[in-house]
Scaffold this motif. Structure first.
Motif, PDB file in Angstrom:
ATOM      1  N   ILE A 274       0.862  -1.192   0.000  1.00 14.83           N
ATOM      2  CA  ILE A 274       0.000   0.000   0.000  1.00 14.83           C
ATOM      3  C   ILE A 274       0.900   1.245   0.000  1.00 14.83           C
ATOM      4  O   ILE A 274       0.656   2.218  -0.695  1.00 14.83           O
ATOM      5  N   LEU A 275       1.957   1.181   0.814  1.00 11.09           N
ATOM      6  CA  LEU A 275       2.955   2.249   0.812  1.00 11.09           C
ATOM      7  C   LEU A 275       3.949   1.938  -0.309  1.00 11.09           C
ATOM      8  O   LEU A 275       4.769   1.040  -0.182  1.00 11.09           O
ATOM      9  N   ARG A 276       3.874   2.669  -1.412  1.00 12.23           N
ATOM     10  CA  ARG A 276       4.740   2.375  -2.547  1.00 12.23           C
ATOM     11  C   ARG A 276       6.170   2.828  -2.273  1.00 12.23           C
ATOM     12  O   ARG A 276       6.409   3.785  -1.545  1.00 12.23           O
ATOM     13  N   CYS A 277       7.136   2.154  -2.908  1.00 13.35           N
ATOM     14  CA  CYS A 277       8.543   2.448  -2.638  1.00 13.35           C
ATOM     15  C   CYS A 277       8.923   3.876  -3.030  1.00 13.35           C
ATOM     16  O   CYS A 277       9.754   4.495  -2.372  1.00 13.35           O
ATOM     17  N   ASP A 278       8.326   4.416  -4.080  1.00 13.05           N
ATOM     18  CA  ASP A 278       8.667   5.788  -4.459  1.00 13.05           C
ATOM     19  C   ASP A 278       8.168   6.784  -3.418  1.00 13.05           C
ATOM     20  O   ASP A 278       8.855   7.749  -3.073  1.00 13.05           O
ATOM     21  N   LYS A 279       6.975   6.513  -2.880  1.00 12.91           N
ATOM     22  CA  LYS A 279       6.445   7.387  -1.826  1.00 12.91           C
ATOM     23  C   LYS A 279       7.342   7.326  -0.598  1.00 12.91           C
ATOM     24  O   LYS A 279       7.654   8.334   0.033  1.00 12.91           O
TER      25      LYS A 279
END
Ligand code: GDP
Ligand code: MN
Length: 392
Positions: free
Chosen positions: A324-329
Motif C-alpha cells: 500500500i505504501l509504494r517504494c517511491d512514496k
C-alpha cells in the motif's frame, strides 16, 4: 496501559473488591492529613510509593509506621526518591506520590491474578498460598504451589471454580463468603474493564480472619481503551517511556528496546523478522517500530524524528515492503525527513515491492548518504558493520 496501586484500588472499590482504607498524597503534609482522616484505632499506618512497578517492598518503598510523625517521616523519605526494584531496571523510578493506608494485621499472604492464556485462548486465574514478596521465586522453584483455573470466555467464571480456588487457598470459614465475592468480582473487573492482567499480591487473611486486597495491580489492553474513557484518565505519562508517549501521539506502533539499531519498518510481522535477523548478525534493535501499511510523509518524518532522538541509536535501518505504501512514496518521505532532520547517522535501506526502481532512483538522485541492499541478510550484515562496537 498500567495504572497506580491507588487507582487500581479505586477501581476495585467500584467492583466491591475489599481493600484497606486509604488515599493518595503528593506531599508529606498531605500524607499526614490523610492519616488524620483515616483515624486508625491503633495509630498504625502504611506508606507506599506509587510507581508503575512491583517489588516496592524490597526496594524500601513500603513502610509500616505507628504514629503521625512516622507517616510524615516515611512520606518525606519516599516522595522524591529514585526507587529501584527488580521491575524498574537499574535506573529506578522517581516517586511522585504515596498511598497512605490503615495498616493491616496480616496472618497470611496469598496470591491471586488473572491473565489471558494464549495457548488455551482463555482467561486463567492463578492462585497460591505462598503470596507476598517472593512469588517470583515460588513460580520458579515450586510451580506446583501455584494453581491454575481456566475460564471459558462465554460461560464465564462458575461458582464451583471460585470455591475451588478459595479451598486451594485454604481460606478460613469466616472469610469464605468475602473470598468468594472477591474472586467473582475480580473476574468481573478483568472482563468488564478489558484488562490484560489483574493481580493481588498479597491477598491477605488478617489475624481476625478478614480477607482483602492489600496490593492491587492492573494492566489494561490498550486496544480496548477507546471503550473506557474513565480508565484512560488514569494514565500517567510520567511513568511511560517519553519516546513511546510521543509515538502514540502519531499512532505509530513503537516500543523502546535495549539495542542500538533504529529500525523503521512497515508491518508488525516484517518488524519482528527485521529484529530477529539483525540479532542473528550480532546487532540489536533499539526499538520496534511499525509505521503501518499506509504511512504518510508526516508519519515517516515523525518516525524518523523519534528514532533519531533516541541517543542510543547508532545506525538507522529502513526495511520496507512496498505494498500500500509504494517504494517511491517511501523514498520521497525518507529523503524529505533526512534533509529536514539533518540526519548524520549511517543509514541502511532495503526495500522491495511496488515501484522499487523508481524509489531507488529518487534515493540515488537525492544526495543523501545511505547504503542500499537487496536482501535482508546483506542489509542486516551491513547494519552490523556500522556499529561502533564491532560484533562477532
Ligand atoms: P510490592 O512489594 O510493590 O508488591 O508492595 P506490596 O503492597 O505488596 O507490599 C509489600 C509488602 O509489604 C507486603 O507483602 C507486606 O508484607 C508488607 N505490607 C504492606 N502493607 C502492609 C500492612 O498494612 N501491614 C503489614 N504488616 N505489612 C504490610
Ligand atoms: Mn505486591
Amino acid at each position: 496501559m498500567k495504572i497506580h496501586e491507588y487507582q487500581a484500588k479505586e477501581l476495585f472499590r467500584k467492583y466491591n473488591i475489599p481493600v484497606p482504607e486509604g488515599q493518595v498524597a503528593f506531599t508529606p503534609d498531605e500524607a499526614v492529613q490523610v492519616a488524620q482522616i483515616l483515624k486508625t484505632k491503633d495509630n498504625r499506618y502504611v506508606v507506599k510509593a506509587q510507581i508503575h512497578a512491583g517489588g516496592r517492598g524490597k526496594g524500601g518503598g513500603v513502610k509500616v509506621v505507628d504514629s503521625l510523625d512516622g507517616v510524615r517521616e516515611a512520606a518525606k523519605q519516599i516522595i522524591g526518591m529514585q526507587l529501584v526494584t527488580h521491575q524498574t531496571g537499574p535506573e529506578g523510578k522517581k516517586v511522585k506520590s504515596v498511598l497512605v493506608e490503615e495498616a493491616s494485621s496480616i496472618a497470611r499472604e496469598l496470591y491471586i491474578s488473572i491473565v489471558l492464556d494464549r495457548a488455551t485462548a482463555r482467561p486463567v486465574i492463578m492462585a497460591s498460598q505462598d503470596g507476598g514478596m517472593d512469588i517470583e521465586e515460588v513460580a520458579e522453584k515450586n510451580p506446583e504451589r501455584i494453581i491454575k483455573e481456566f475460564i471459558h470466555p462465554v460461560i464465564g467464571l462458575q461458582p464451583y471454580q471460585a470455591r475451588k480456588i478459595a479451598y486451594a487457598l485454604n481460606i478460613p470459614a469466616e472469610g469464605m463468603k468475602d473470598a468468594l465475592k472477591l474472586i467473582t468480582n475480580l473476574y468481573k473487573v478483568f472482563i468488564e474493564a478489558d484488562c490484560a492482567m489483574v493481580e493481588i499480591n498479597p491477598l491477605v487473611v488478617t489475624t481476625d480472619n478478614r480477607v482483602f486486597a492489600l496490593d492491587a495491580k492492573v494492566d489494561f489492553d490498550s486496544n480496548a481503551l477507546f471503550r473506557h474513557p474513565d480508565i484512560v484518565s488514569y494514565r500517567d505519562l510520567d511513568e511511560e517511556d517519553p519516546l513511546e508517549v510521543e509515538a502514540s501521539r502519531y499512532n505509530l506502533n513503537y516500543i523502546k528496546l535495549e539495542g542500538n539499531v533504529g529500525c523503521l519498518v512497515n508491518g508488525a510481522g516484517l518488524a519482528m523478522a527485521t529484529m530477529d535477523i539483525i540479532k542473528q548478525y550480532g546487532a540489536a534493535p533499539a526499538n520496534f517500530l511499525d509505521v503501518g501499511g499506509s504511512a504518510t510523509d508526516e508519519a515517516l518524518e515523525n518516525a524518523f524524528r523519534i528514532l533519531l532522538s533516541d541517543e542510543t541509536v547508532e545506525v538507522v535501518f529502513i526495511n520496507i515492503f512496498g505494498g500500500i505504501l509504494r517504494c517511491d512514496k517511501l523514498a520521497e518521505g525518507v529523503v524529505k525527513a533526512a534533509r529536514k532532520l539533518e540526519m548524520r547517522l549511517p543509514l541502511v535501506i532495503r526495500m522491495k515491492g511496488t515501484n522499487v526502481d523508481l524509489g531507488k532512483q529518487i534515493l540515488a538522485d537525492s544526495g543523501i548518504q545511505y547504503a542500499v541492499e537487496e536482501t535482508l541478510e546483506a542489509a542486516a550484515s551491513k547494519v552490523a558493520s556500522f556499529l561502533k562496537q564491532p560484533v562477532a
